[in-house]
Design a protein around this motif. Structure first.
Motif, PDB file in Angstrom:
ATOM      1  N   GLU A   1       0.832  -1.211   0.000  1.00 48.83           N
ATOM      2  CA  GLU A   1       0.000   0.000   0.000  1.00 48.83           C
ATOM      3  C   GLU A   1       0.861   1.253   0.000  1.00 48.83           C
ATOM      4  O   GLU A   1       0.704   2.142  -0.856  1.00 48.83           O
ATOM      5  N   LYS A   2       1.785   1.327   0.931  1.00 53.38           N
ATOM      6  CA  LYS A   2       2.607   2.527   1.071  1.00 53.38           C
ATOM      7  C   LYS A   2       3.521   2.716  -0.144  1.00 53.38           C
ATOM      8  O   LYS A   2       3.712   3.832  -0.621  1.00 53.38           O
ATOM      9  N   ALA A   3       4.096   1.639  -0.621  1.00 50.13           N
ATOM     10  CA  ALA A   3       5.017   1.735  -1.762  1.00 50.13           C
ATOM     11  C   ALA A   3       4.267   2.191  -3.013  1.00 50.13           C
ATOM     12  O   ALA A   3       4.800   2.941  -3.830  1.00 50.13           O
ATOM     13  N   THR A   4       3.027   1.749  -3.159  1.00 55.25           N
ATOM     14  CA  THR A   4       2.231   2.183  -4.310  1.00 55.25           C
ATOM     15  C   THR A   4       1.936   3.676  -4.205  1.00 55.25           C
ATOM     16  O   THR A   4       2.029   4.410  -5.199  1.00 55.25           O
ATOM     17  N   GLU A   5       1.590   4.122  -3.016  1.00 51.62           N
ATOM     18  CA  GLU A   5       1.356   5.560  -2.813  1.00 51.62           C
ATOM     19  C   GLU A   5       2.599   6.387  -3.153  1.00 51.62           C
ATOM     20  O   GLU A   5       2.508   7.402  -3.836  1.00 51.62           O
ATOM     21  N   VAL A   6       3.725   5.925  -2.640  1.00 50.46           N
ATOM     22  CA  VAL A   6       4.976   6.678  -2.798  1.00 50.46           C
ATOM     23  C   VAL A   6       5.461   6.614  -4.249  1.00 50.46           C
ATOM     24  O   VAL A   6       6.030   7.570  -4.765  1.00 50.46           O
ATOM     25  N   GLY A   7       5.206   5.490  -4.912  1.00 51.06           N
ATOM     26  CA  GLY A   7       5.592   5.339  -6.308  1.00 51.06           C
ATOM     27  C   GLY A   7       6.552   4.194  -6.547  1.00 51.06           C
ATOM     28  O   GLY A   7       7.730   4.302  -6.245  1.00 51.06           O
ATOM     29  N   MET A   8       6.034   3.105  -7.094  1.00 54.04           N
ATOM     30  CA  MET A   8       6.844   1.900  -7.337  1.00 54.04           C
ATOM     31  C   MET A   8       6.357   1.258  -8.622  1.00 54.04           C
ATOM     32  O   MET A   8       5.171   1.323  -8.946  1.00 54.04           O
ATOM     33  N   ASP A   9       7.246   0.621  -9.360  1.00 56.34           N
ATOM     34  CA  ASP A   9       6.855  -0.050 -10.605  1.00 56.34           C
ATOM     35  C   ASP A   9       6.610  -1.535 -10.433  1.00 56.34           C
ATOM     36  O   ASP A   9       5.859  -2.122 -11.212  1.00 56.34           O
ATOM     37  N   GLY A  10       7.278  -2.144  -9.471  1.00 58.23           N
ATOM     38  CA  GLY A  10       7.083  -3.577  -9.330  1.00 58.23           C
ATOM     39  C   GLY A  10       7.544  -4.090  -7.984  1.00 58.23           C
ATOM     40  O   GLY A  10       8.425  -3.501  -7.341  1.00 58.23           O
ATOM     41  N   PHE A  11       6.916  -5.188  -7.566  1.00 56.37           N
ATOM     42  CA  PHE A  11       7.199  -5.795  -6.268  1.00 56.37           C
ATOM     43  C   PHE A  11       7.445  -7.285  -6.489  1.00 56.37           C
ATOM     44  O   PHE A  11       6.591  -7.987  -7.024  1.00 56.37           O
ATOM     45  N   ILE A  12       8.614  -7.738  -6.076  1.00 56.54           N
ATOM     46  CA  ILE A  12       8.966  -9.137  -6.269  1.00 56.54           C
ATOM     47  C   ILE A  12       9.182  -9.794  -4.895  1.00 56.54           C
ATOM     48  O   ILE A  12      10.149  -9.494  -4.198  1.00 56.54           O
ATOM     49  N   PRO A  13       8.279 -10.693  -4.483  1.00 53.51           N
ATOM     50  CA  PRO A  13       8.491 -11.418  -3.226  1.00 53.51           C
ATOM     51  C   PRO A  13       9.611 -12.436  -3.439  1.00 53.51           C
ATOM     52  O   PRO A  13       9.564 -13.221  -4.391  1.00 53.51           O
TER      53      PRO A  13
END
Lengths: 240, 240
Positions: B93-105
């Protein structure tokens, strides 16, 4: 590594009740055991458990450690609390981890929440301090009316207001902040500060700042501001 | 301002079922109403509701808006998920708000969590994208074994590993990151990366970095890294 929080360790050899219970009943420490204790004021102590009383455990100080803070200048967040209290607890947890000296809940004209449970936020701060191996507990203040806040902090050198009015007057906080200066930033409620509040802050010398182009929730904005202080300090330290 | 998420809006005039229900049943929109729709790929559209079907609402595009991202280069977080899934949802949630292109678990040797519910994280990202008025949905990947991750991303120009071994080799991420470069940072589990994983990453050209002196939880470290990208970019843009 568990650290215990005993704010008066230098004056009082008895651990507070909650910490005594955790130490003796939960962790089953015995007389003679060596423990780490922090006082929340930057002091870290090695102590020896003398009396394993589950409510009033007695300790004696074996050694004082100096634990210099890794940032300079006081860093304060003044935030209009969100309706959802969980988001404020989250903020206090993360801000304590990242490094903060004080948290002031602001009562603004458009605040969604007019009351807070200060003790709950303080408890969150204590846990986060222990968990992140700090010895400094951020001061959590009582809900403070906007005007009283402005009056109380008007002498601070680093004063910022992150309002949302795009009037061309705001600079980036990352540029405006001078590392090492005692600083406070005002983060408003979802409905933003009122025109009158913005005027009052600017008249008192608060500088209007933006945190960047992202549209952030209150708690994300507050954490972003704190991160900006720390990261700008890292970059300016290595540039200078 | 509610935005609807229709990933195939340019090819398919029917809104997805969840969005249709929200639009027609919850918000009671009527045929003829103008709505804002994002496609999660940076596209923002004004559309007109044509058929107010509660499961397959039909719209027609009235206008395409271009919404340039406010950061340059792809910013990716690769994180060993925490045991507590809430903390990962919070991070997304926070990373999307701040601005991120991708999340890799990341599936690491010392990972506490070997499986994730990708759909849940994606749903969190969709909400945060709408709430923060973005048109770009971060890509949430499936759980990825460490070695496969290294192989897949070895050509990226900005590659960082935030391991916790204080070997004197790590520089601050804020200094090492070059704004504008496609970048990814590896954030390990609570037990850190294994020696073998660190070696594998360094051999593939990942640069070892520190996020500063604070001891941070996994999710706080990941958000701090992302904030560091954005704040370093703000500062370098104004300095250059």
């Amino acid at each position: 590594m568990i650290r215990f929080y005993c704010p008066e360790i230098e004056d009082n050899p008895l651990m507070p009740e909650v910490e005594s219970g955790h130490c003796v009943r939960v962790l089953r420490h015995q007389p003679g055991d060596l423990l780490e204790v922090v006082d929340g004021k930057g002091g870290l102590f090695t102590v020896r458990l003398v009396d394993a009383h589950p409510k009033r455990a007695m300790v004696e100080i074996v050694e004082r450690h100096s634990l210099p803070p890794y940032w300079k200048g006081r860093l304060l967040l003044a935030v209009a609390p969100t309706k959802n209290m969980d988001r404020m607890e989250w903020l206090v947890e993360k801000a304590t981890e990242v490094g903060m000296d004080g948290f002031i809940p602001l009562h603004c004209r458009f605040s969604e929440r007019k009351e807070i449970k200060r003790e709950r936020l303080e408890k969150t701060a204590v846990s986060a301090m222990k968990q992140s191996l700090k010895a400094l507990l951020p001061v959590v203040e009582e809900m403070t009316p906007f005007a009283r806040f402005i009056d109380k902090y008007k002498e601070l050198p680093g004063k910022f207001i992150a309002h949302c009015v795009d009037d061309g007057q705001r600079h980036l906080l990352a540029e405006e902040y001078r590392p090492g200066e005692d600083s406070v930033i005002l983060i408003g409620p979802e409905g933003d500060f009122s025109q009158e509040e913005i005027r009052m802050a600017l008249d008192a010398g608060f500088r209007p700042v933006s945190l960047g182009d992202a549209r952030l929730r209150t708690e994300t904005a507050a954490l972003t501001a704190l991160q900006t202080f720390h990261i700008a300090a890292q970059l300016k330290a290595t540039a200078g």
